[in-house]
Write a protein that holds these residues in place. Sequence first.
Motif, PDB file in Angstrom:
ATOM      1  N   ILE A 125       0.841  -1.208   0.000  1.00  0.00           N
ATOM      2  CA  ILE A 125       0.000   0.000   0.000  1.00  0.00           C
ATOM      3  C   ILE A 125       0.872   1.253   0.000  1.00  0.00           C
ATOM      4  O   ILE A 125       0.605   2.215  -0.738  1.00  0.00           O
ATOM      5  N   CYS A 126       1.925   1.247   0.798  1.00  0.00           N
ATOM      6  CA  CYS A 126       2.824   2.406   0.836  1.00  0.00           C
ATOM      7  C   CYS A 126       3.566   2.577  -0.478  1.00  0.00           C
ATOM      8  O   CYS A 126       3.811   3.709  -0.918  1.00  0.00           O
ATOM      9  N   GLN A 127       3.928   1.466  -1.122  1.00  0.00           N
ATOM     10  CA  GLN A 127       4.619   1.558  -2.405  1.00  0.00           C
ATOM     11  C   GLN A 127       3.716   2.176  -3.474  1.00  0.00           C
ATOM     12  O   GLN A 127       4.120   3.081  -4.220  1.00  0.00           O
ATOM     13  N   ILE A 128       2.490   1.701  -3.564  1.00  0.00           N
ATOM     14  CA  ILE A 128       1.554   2.246  -4.555  1.00  0.00           C
ATOM     15  C   ILE A 128       1.255   3.703  -4.250  1.00  0.00           C
ATOM     16  O   ILE A 128       1.174   4.554  -5.155  1.00  0.00           O
ATOM     17  N   ALA A 129       1.083   4.032  -2.966  1.00  0.00           N
ATOM     18  CA  ALA A 129       0.792   5.416  -2.578  1.00  0.00           C
ATOM     19  C   ALA A 129       1.951   6.339  -2.949  1.00  0.00           C
ATOM     20  O   ALA A 129       1.735   7.470  -3.412  1.00  0.00           O
ATOM     21  N   TYR A 130       3.193   5.873  -2.758  1.00  0.00           N
ATOM     22  CA  TYR A 130       4.333   6.740  -3.075  1.00  0.00           C
ATOM     23  C   TYR A 130       4.417   7.030  -4.566  1.00  0.00           C
ATOM     24  O   TYR A 130       4.629   8.176  -4.971  1.00  0.00           O
TER      25      TYR A 130
END
Length: 371
Positions: A167-172
Motif C-alpha cells: 500500500i505504501c509503495q503504490i501510494a508513493y
Amino acid sequence: MRFRRKNRSPAVLSHEFIIQNHADAASFLVMVFLLGLIAEAPAKSTIIFIAVQYNVTYTIDDNSEQFHFYDYGPKDFATIFFYMLVAIYLHAVIQEYILDKINRRLHLSKTKHSKFNESGQLAFFYLFSFIWGASILNAEEFMMNPTSLWKDYPHSRMLFQVKFFYICQIAYWLHALLELYFQRIQKEDIPRQLCYICLYIAHISGAYILNLQRLGLILMVPHYLVELIFHASRLFYFSDENKQKGFTIWALLFVMVRLLTLTLSVLTFGFGLARAEDPGFSIADGNFNVLPVRIGCLGAVCLTQAWMMWKFINFQLKKWREHVNNQIPKKKITNTKNKRTKKEPNRATFVNGAAKSECGASPRIRKSKPV
C-alpha cells in the motif's frame, strides 16, 4: 511620493496557489483524518483511510492462538489515498529542510538542480524501502526457500507487513505523478520520469492484485538497492565530479540484478506455477494461475528488463564517447608540449653559441679586394 507595491498573493485555487500550498493542504487533510478518530461517530468512516482493511483471522483447534492475515479489496483505495497525502507532506519536508539547504551551498545550475532534487527524494525512498523490504524477507525467509514463490498458490492471504508495504509503495508512486505538477518539472524531463513512474505503478499493482506479492517483494528489494547506489552516487557526483567510483559498482550490480530478475521470473511463471496450475480461474478465490496470465506477466517482466538493459547500454556508450572526446584534446595538448620541449634545447644551444661568438673570439674579417 510613490508607495512600493506589495507582492500579490495568487488567487485562491489557481495553479500558483495550489503549487505553493499543496504541502499545507495535504497536511491539513491528514490532520482531519486523524482528528476523526477522536469521536466515535466519524471514527467508523475515517478508520478506513488510516488502518489496513480486510482482516481475516484464523484459529487452530488444538491451540487458542490466532493468526491474522489480510486480503485486498475496494477499500484499499481509501487507504492508498491517505498515505499518498502523507507521502506528499514528507516530500515537502525533505525538500525544504534537507535538499534546499544543500542546494544553496553547492550553487548548481538549473538542470543539475532538478536532477539533484530528483535523486535526493528517490535516495531517501529507496533507502527506506530497501531496509523495510529486507526486514520482511528476513522475517519470512522467502529467499531461503525459492519454492515458496509458487507453492500453495494462490497467496491470497497476506501478513500485515506485506500488505502495508504494498500500500505504501503504490501510494508513493501515485504521489510521484502529482509531484510532476507540484514541483514544476521541466518539459524535457517529464516523459522520462512519467515512463518509469508508470512502470512502477503497473508492476507493483499487478503483483498485488494477482497475488504475486512474494515474487514482487523478492524482485523489488535488490532492484531498490541498485537504484539507491545509483542515486547516492549521483548526489556525490554533483558535490564533487571526481567521485565516480559509485557508478562502476552500480553498473556491475545493475547487470546482476537484471539476470536475477529474469531467472526468478522464468522459474516462477515457466516452471513453478505451470506445474501447480489450477484450471479453475476464479477472481473470488484470487486464483490467476492460467496460461494467458502467466505469459502476460512473464512477457511484461522480460520486456521491461530488455528496455532497461537497452537504456543502460546507451548510457554507457554515451559516457564512453564523452570520455574519448575529452581525451583527444588532452592528447593534443600533451603532444604540443612535448614538441616544444624538444625544440627548446636547440634554441638554447643556438643562443648560447651566438653568445659565445659575441663574447669570445673575434669574428673573421673579410678583406676587400682593391678596385
